[in-house]
Design a protein around this motif. Structure first.
Motif, mmCIF file in Angstrom:
data_model
loop_
_atom_site.group_PDB
_atom_site.id
_atom_site.type_symbol
_atom_site.label_atom_id
_atom_site.label_comp_id
_atom_site.label_asym_id
_atom_site.label_seq_id
_atom_site.Cartn_x
_atom_site.Cartn_y
_atom_site.Cartn_z
ATOM 1 N N MET A 168 0.822 -1.029 0.064
ATOM 2 C CA MET A 168 -0.053 0.143 -0.160
ATOM 3 C C MET A 168 0.834 1.330 0.084
ATOM 4 O O MET A 168 1.821 1.373 0.698
ATOM 5 N N GLU A 169 0.561 2.166 -0.936
ATOM 6 C CA GLU A 169 1.495 3.265 -1.094
ATOM 7 C C GLU A 169 0.431 4.596 -0.793
ATOM 8 O O GLU A 169 -0.805 4.668 -1.287
ATOM 9 N N THR A 170 0.940 5.667 -0.134
ATOM 10 C CA THR A 170 0.164 6.982 -0.197
ATOM 11 C C THR A 170 1.082 7.995 -0.957
ATOM 12 O O THR A 170 2.124 8.414 -0.564
ATOM 13 N N LEU A 171 0.284 8.486 -2.222
ATOM 14 C CA LEU A 171 0.730 9.140 -3.051
ATOM 15 C C LEU A 171 0.051 10.371 -3.354
ATOM 16 O O LEU A 171 -1.177 10.258 -3.049
ATOM 17 N N SER A 172 0.733 11.305 -3.574
ATOM 18 C CA SER A 172 -0.028 12.518 -4.077
ATOM 19 C C SER A 172 0.427 13.231 -5.376
ATOM 20 O O SER A 172 1.576 12.967 -5.637
ATOM 21 N N CYS A 173 -0.759 14.056 -5.934
ATOM 22 C CA CYS A 173 -0.338 14.743 -7.005
ATOM 23 C C CYS A 173 -1.069 15.964 -7.048
ATOM 24 O O CYS A 173 -1.903 16.284 -6.167
ATOM 25 N N ASP A 174 -1.029 16.844 -8.128
ATOM 26 C CA ASP A 174 -1.564 18.156 -8.254
ATOM 27 C C ASP A 174 -1.906 18.249 -9.594
ATOM 28 O O ASP A 174 -1.376 17.757 -10.666
ATOM 29 N N LYS A 175 -3.083 19.127 -9.681
ATOM 30 C CA LYS A 175 -3.839 19.478 -11.130
ATOM 31 C C LYS A 175 -3.535 20.764 -10.810
ATOM 32 O O LYS A 175 -4.002 21.781 -10.108
ATOM 33 N N THR A 306 -5.552 39.546 -22.514
ATOM 34 C CA THR A 306 -6.573 38.582 -22.113
ATOM 35 C C THR A 306 -5.932 37.336 -21.768
ATOM 36 O O THR A 306 -4.683 37.356 -21.845
ATOM 37 N N PHE A 307 -6.551 36.593 -21.027
ATOM 38 C CA PHE A 307 -6.114 35.292 -20.417
ATOM 39 C C PHE A 307 -6.749 33.849 -20.978
ATOM 40 O O PHE A 307 -7.739 33.840 -21.463
ATOM 41 N N THR A 308 -5.759 33.113 -20.958
ATOM 42 C CA THR A 308 -6.219 31.556 -21.468
ATOM 43 C C THR A 308 -5.747 30.692 -20.324
ATOM 44 O O THR A 308 -4.593 30.919 -19.698
ATOM 45 N N ASP A 309 -6.878 29.660 -20.048
ATOM 46 C CA ASP A 309 -6.575 28.827 -18.792
ATOM 47 C C ASP A 309 -6.306 27.434 -19.515
ATOM 48 O O ASP A 309 -7.020 26.939 -20.506
ATOM 49 N N THR A 310 -5.102 26.779 -18.844
ATOM 50 C CA THR A 310 -4.839 25.349 -19.260
ATOM 51 C C THR A 310 -4.518 24.602 -18.026
ATOM 52 O O THR A 310 -3.589 24.980 -17.214
ATOM 53 N N TRP A 311 -5.226 23.363 -17.811
ATOM 54 C CA TRP A 311 -5.081 22.594 -16.774
ATOM 55 C C TRP A 311 -3.992 21.546 -17.067
ATOM 56 O O TRP A 311 -3.784 20.857 -18.204
ATOM 57 N N ASP A 312 -2.852 21.552 -16.302
ATOM 58 C CA ASP A 312 -1.869 20.505 -16.275
ATOM 59 C C ASP A 312 -2.096 19.417 -15.157
ATOM 60 O O ASP A 312 -1.775 19.680 -14.100
ATOM 61 N N ASN A 313 -2.566 18.362 -15.731
ATOM 62 C CA ASN A 313 -3.021 17.361 -14.865
ATOM 63 C C ASN A 313 -1.787 16.195 -14.717
ATOM 64 O O ASN A 313 -1.464 15.428 -15.541
ATOM 65 N N GLN A 314 -1.104 16.472 -13.438
ATOM 66 C CA GLN A 314 0.005 15.513 -13.099
ATOM 67 C C GLN A 314 -0.508 14.259 -12.373
ATOM 68 O O GLN A 314 0.368 13.620 -11.857
ATOM 69 N N CYS A 315 -1.870 14.074 -12.265
ATOM 70 C CA CYS A 315 -2.203 12.837 -11.726
ATOM 71 C C CYS A 315 -2.517 11.947 -12.832
ATOM 72 O O CYS A 315 -3.241 10.635 -12.570
ATOM 73 N N ALA A 316 -2.260 12.369 -13.876
ATOM 74 C CA ALA A 316 -2.848 11.114 -15.025
ATOM 75 C C ALA A 316 -2.392 9.765 -14.811
ATOM 76 O O ALA A 316 -2.768 8.646 -14.863
ATOM 77 N N ALA A 317 -0.895 9.765 -14.509
ATOM 78 C CA ALA A 317 -0.220 8.456 -14.425
ATOM 79 C C ALA A 317 -0.693 7.655 -13.314
ATOM 80 O O ALA A 317 -0.990 6.603 -13.222
ATOM 81 N N LEU A 318 -1.320 8.298 -12.090
ATOM 82 C CA LEU A 318 -1.570 7.642 -10.961
ATOM 83 C C LEU A 318 -2.999 7.197 -11.262
ATOM 84 O O LEU A 318 -3.532 6.341 -10.830
ATOM 85 N N GLU A 319 -3.709 8.080 -11.951
ATOM 86 C CA GLU A 319 -5.235 7.512 -12.093
ATOM 87 C C GLU A 319 -5.080 6.401 -13.317
ATOM 88 O O GLU A 319 -6.039 5.634 -12.995
#
Length: 323
Positions: A168-175, A306-319
């Motif tokens: 069992m591992e406890t891992l964290s990630c960020d979006k 003007t501003f553009t928003d982009t999500w960097d999903n760093q949890c894709a590998a864990l998901e």
């Protein structure tokens, strides 16, 4: 001297072997005779005896220099070259040369043999090593150091277990939300751009000013004069929306004008942009007096952000691992 001692020992051993009652008795008698002559023979082995009995003996031979050297190829070649001529076979030096010459020429003279696995020499050797007692006889009566031992090792069984599991591992990630600003040229309605001034009459109480500001789809040109003493508006010449937008080239275009019995003036303007910098020129002319004046001003092009928003999903590998 050594040759004489060895010969004597051989004769003694031969005579004793005839009288011995067994192989063990013959061995013991020969060993006793050899030990009895050790003291006499050892006393004769010294430097003085060797120097007088061995031709060419020296306590410091030149070959001692070979020890520790990186190689003996050069000394070997020199010795082979020194022995190229014939010599007296009785001379010790010539005997040494005979040995050197033999080592150089013997490889080409030796006969070549082809020994296969079925050769009688190899087959006979295998027979001897397989059962030496059948060839040499039993040595049990003459040597008691060998004993026959039979050792039985029982079969060994071992049971090995292998466990495979995931911890069992406890891992964290960020979006991470990445906000990227983008600047585009443009300005809002009523935003001030630049002022162009001209002083066609140094002795007059006022000078000319032209203010340019953004409109919804054009420029608003405001012409007036400013009092030199106070810096306040001295005379209004009028305002007018004139064609023009940012980041464009605009030729000489009419602005506010009034020619009547009270006032007599005409205005024009132009725009020239290079990259982010623009310049606006303004003309003021009096057709009644046939005079004309020109001024210019450079300003930085206004921009909107003007501003553009982009999500960097760093949890894709864990998901993906949870699928």
């Amino acid at each position: 001297m050594i040759h004489r001692i060895v010969t004597a020992l051989l004769i003694a051993v031969s005579s004793l072997s005839v009288q011995a009652q067994s192989l063990l008795d013959a061995f013991n008698q020969g060993a006793a005779l050899g030990r009895s002559g050790n003291s006499a023979a050892r006393s004769q082995i010294n430097g003085d005896t060797l120097q007088s009995g061995v031709p060419g003996y020296t306590a410091d031979p030149p070959q001692t220099s070979y020890f520790g050297s990186p190689g003996i190829a050069a000394p070997a070649a020199a010795a082979a070259n020194a022995c190229t001529g014939p010599g007296d076979s009785g001379d010790p030096t010539a005997q040494a040369c005979n040995a050197v010459n033999f080592s150089q020429t013997n490889p080409t003279r030796r006969p070549m043999f082809s020994i296969t696995r079925s050769d009688p020499l190899l087959l006979g050797a295998k027979t001897i090593t397989a059962d030496p007692q059948a060839i040499a006889g039993s040595i049990a009566g003459t040597y008691s150091g060998c004993t026959v031992q039979t050792t039985t090792t029982p079969d060994r069984f071992e049971t090995a277990l292998c466990h495979q599991y995931r911890t069992m591992e406890t891992l964290s990630c960020d979006k991470v939300l990445i906000v990227t600003p983008m600047q585009t040229p443009g300005c809002s309605d009523g935003q001030f751009l630049t002022r162009v001034t001209a002083d066609p009459c140094p002795s007059c109480v006022d000078y000319l000013a032209f203010d340019f500001s953004c409109g919804s789809d054009s420029y608003l040109m405001h012409a007036f004069t400013i009092a030199k003493s106070s810096g306040q508006v001295y005379m209004e010449l009028g305002s007018q929306y004139v064609p023009g937008t940012l980041n464009t080239q605009i030729p000489k275009t009419p602005g506010p004008s009034q020619v009547d019995g009270y006032l007599c003036y005409q205005t024009h303007y132009s725009q020239s942009c290079s990259g982010a910098n623009c310049s606006i020129g303004a003309w003021f002319s009096n057709p009644c007096q046939r005079t004309s004046y020109f001024g210019t001003s450079t300003f930085a092009m206004p921009t909107t952000v003007t501003f553009t928003d982009t999500w960097d999903n760093q949890c894709a590998a864990l998901e993906a691992r949870t699928q």
